[in-house]
Write a protein that holds these residues in place. Structure first.
Motif, short mmCIF file in Angstrom:
data_model
loop_
_atom_site.label_atom_id
_atom_site.label_comp_id
_atom_site.label_asym_id
_atom_site.label_seq_id
_atom_site.Cartn_x
_atom_site.Cartn_y
_atom_site.Cartn_z
N ALA A 96 0.82 -1.23 0.00
CA ALA A 96 0.00 0.00 0.00
C ALA A 96 0.84 1.26 0.00
CB ALA A 96 -0.95 0.00 1.20
N GLY A 97 1.92 1.22 -0.75
CA GLY A 97 2.76 2.40 -0.89
C GLY A 97 2.22 3.37 -1.93
N THR B 22 -1.44 3.43 -4.31
CA THR B 22 -2.43 4.51 -4.30
C THR B 22 -2.61 5.09 -5.70
OG1 THR B 22 -1.77 5.04 -2.03
CG2 THR B 22 -3.04 6.70 -3.22
N ARG C 194 2.09 4.35 4.80
CA ARG C 194 1.12 3.36 4.34
C ARG C 194 -0.10 3.29 5.26
NH1 ARG C 194 6.04 2.60 2.57
NH2 ARG C 194 6.39 1.41 0.65
#
Length: 522
Positions: A116-117, A121, A233
């Protein structure tokens, strides 16, 4: 320690491989009964990475005669792109265009796992771009949601992309470090589970591999790097942006979530100023949503669709007028509504931790938080949490304090808080606190627990400890009592007690020790 980690990872891989196979089956099974067109497509994500995706549209939508609200669903950690097909069909039947996609680094999508870095996104926004360009999706009515990894990415995306008007974050996280490193303690079974799944189903970014290795090795020199990595994150870092963008946020989680504990979700919920709702139910990580992935009736998914209907379609279904905090206790069947999280635990009771008690470290007393997934699932389906015989716990390795017997039934709702004075014989150490419901025969059912680790303390010098146990909703029967147990070893966590260390708990007159419990009569 290396052998221990390898054993944990092997166990995690075996257990989750079975779950992934089941996930693939449950995702594929509804496709055979599809009533709406499903297309499998390639979407170009950030940096040119190819994301494998599927698009489900309402019957007749292909003619482009009208626009439809759009829902984007990123997959869970380690699950294939067909994960949400059953729910996508239901949503399409209700008039949504649904795009589910495999997040980068997993299965057939390109790139590497970066947890979820920034690229994850950015991928979410690229998927929205693609849907607006290639389907009759309505740019003014966009929602995003998912389970676990998809939930975390959805919250982050809503903080960075103003087009997202509604979010359903199911069994996700808002604070990554507060989830797997709470109390400055590594939640090793949870981390090994995530690590093992990603090794089997994807390709880790080298930075992610290094983070896992430093985490297992308890590399204090890299602790701040870990915290900074996790903040990037975590939606909690961007809560001001999320509030400014204004997306309506639905959050759902399980009381026994051993990957993303409830506390960090509830703390984040309280900081939101957008339209919001939080639902908490029995179970472990993502188990409350599971039957919905089969297309079976499911409360979480029902409320998810109601949420999207209201905030994307404008449907007056009453969800905005209901109490926004909905709790389903572990020991009863009904839901309870509250105006906010603060109201859940307003009534408090205390157990005084009187006297001075010394325990030795390095040995598991028999009190523990159970096994990741398995224990909370047993509690969910059979109301059988981890059990300990409180009178038989060896006092050499466990400190025990108990309340009086309660003449009437009591309700525990919210977050218990431990305050004590600790004097160690070594500069580092770990303790784990447990709250038990103790019956007439002395058998204790686990109500909650939490770990706490300290470093760089002066041996022999006392210091204060404040620890929040994991939030819960539990009913204590009449004639039972509550007990606080503290020991130093639990299979769920990495402990940092040097050989031969001792911990002494005291209750100075000017700073008494206690555990404060969100407790009220039924």
């Amino acid at each position: 320690m290396g052998h221990h980690r390898r054993a944990l990872r092997t166990t995690a891989v075996g257990a989750v491989s079975a779950a992934l196979i089941a996930g693939g089956v449950l995702g594929l099974a509804p496709a055979a009964q599809a009533t709406n067109a499903v297309r499998f497509v390639d979407i170009t994500g950030d940096g040119g990475v190819v994301l494998k995706a599927n698009v489900t549209m309402p019957a007749g939508a292909a003619d482009g005669a009208r626009r439809y609200p759009l829902i984007v669903l990123p997959t869970s950690w380690g699950f294939p792109q067909v994960e949400y097909l059953a729910q996508a069909q239901k949503l399409a039947d209700s008039g949504y265009i649904v795009v589910g996609y495999n997040v980068r680094g997993f299965w057939q999508s390109g790139g590497r796992i970066e947890v979820a870095g920034p690229q994850d996104t950015a991928d979410a926004s690229k998927v929205i771009d693609w849907a607006l360009a290639n389907t009759p999706a309505d740019a003014a009515h966009i929602g995003m949601g998912g389970v676990s990894y998809g939930a975390g990415i959805s919250l982050l995306a809503a903080a960075h992309d103003k087009r997202i008007k509604a979010v359903a974050s199911l069994s996700g996280w808002a604070d990554l470090i507060g989830s797997i490193y709470s109390g400055r303690t590594q939640h090793v079974q949870a981390a090994a589970l995530l690590d093992g799944v990603s090794v089997v189903t994807g390709r880790q970014d080298p930075e992610v591999r290094q983070v896992f290795d430093d985490f297992y090795a308890s590399n204090l020199a890299k602790e701040q790097d870990l915290i900074d990595w996790g903040k990037k994150r975590s939606a909690a870092t961007y809560v001001d942006q999320l509030n400014k963008n204004g997306a309506a946020v639905l959050m759902a989680n399980a009381w026994g979530d051993t990957v993303f504990p409830v506390n960090q979700y509830a703390d984040f919920y309280e900081k939101l100023t957008v339209p919001k709702r939080m639902e908490l139910r029995p179970g472990d990580h993502a188990t409350a949503e599971l039957t919905g992935l089969f297309g079976l009736p499911n409360d979480v998914w029902t409320d998810t669709e109601r949420w999207f209907d209201h905030y994307l379609k404008g449907t007056d279904n009453g969800i905005d007028r209901e109490q926004p905090v909905q709790l389903k206790p572990r020991s009863t069947g009904g839901y309870e509504g509250y105006p906010d999280w603060k109201s859940v635990g307003e009534a408090r009771g205390r157990i005084a931790l009187d006297g001075t008690t010394t325990i030795h470290t390095n040995v598991d007393s028999g009190a523990d938080g159970g096994i990741v997934f398995l224990s909370s699932i047993l509690d969910q389906v059979a109301q059988v949490p981890p059990i300990a015989a409180i009178p038989l716990l060896p006092r050499r390795w466990a400190a025990v304090w108990q309340s009086e017997k309660y003449a009437t039934a009591r309700r525990v709702r919210g977050t218990a808080k431990l305050h004590t004075t600790l004097t160690p014989t070594k500069e580092s150490g770990t303790l784990v606190a447990y709250l038990y419901d103790v019956g007439p025969l002395g058998l204790g059912k686990l109500v909650s627990n939490a770990p706490y680790t300290f470093h760089d303390r002066t041996p022999g010098e006392p210091f204060g400890v404040d620890l929040e146990l994991f939030s819960t909703a539990y009913d204590v029967p009449a004639g039972h009592r509550l007990a606080l147990v503290v020991d130093t070893v639990d299979p769920l966590y990495i402990e940092h007690n040097p050989s031969g260390a001792q911990l002494t708990f005291s209750s100075p007159a000017n700073d008494p020790s206690y555990v404060s419990i969100p407790l009220r009569e039924q």
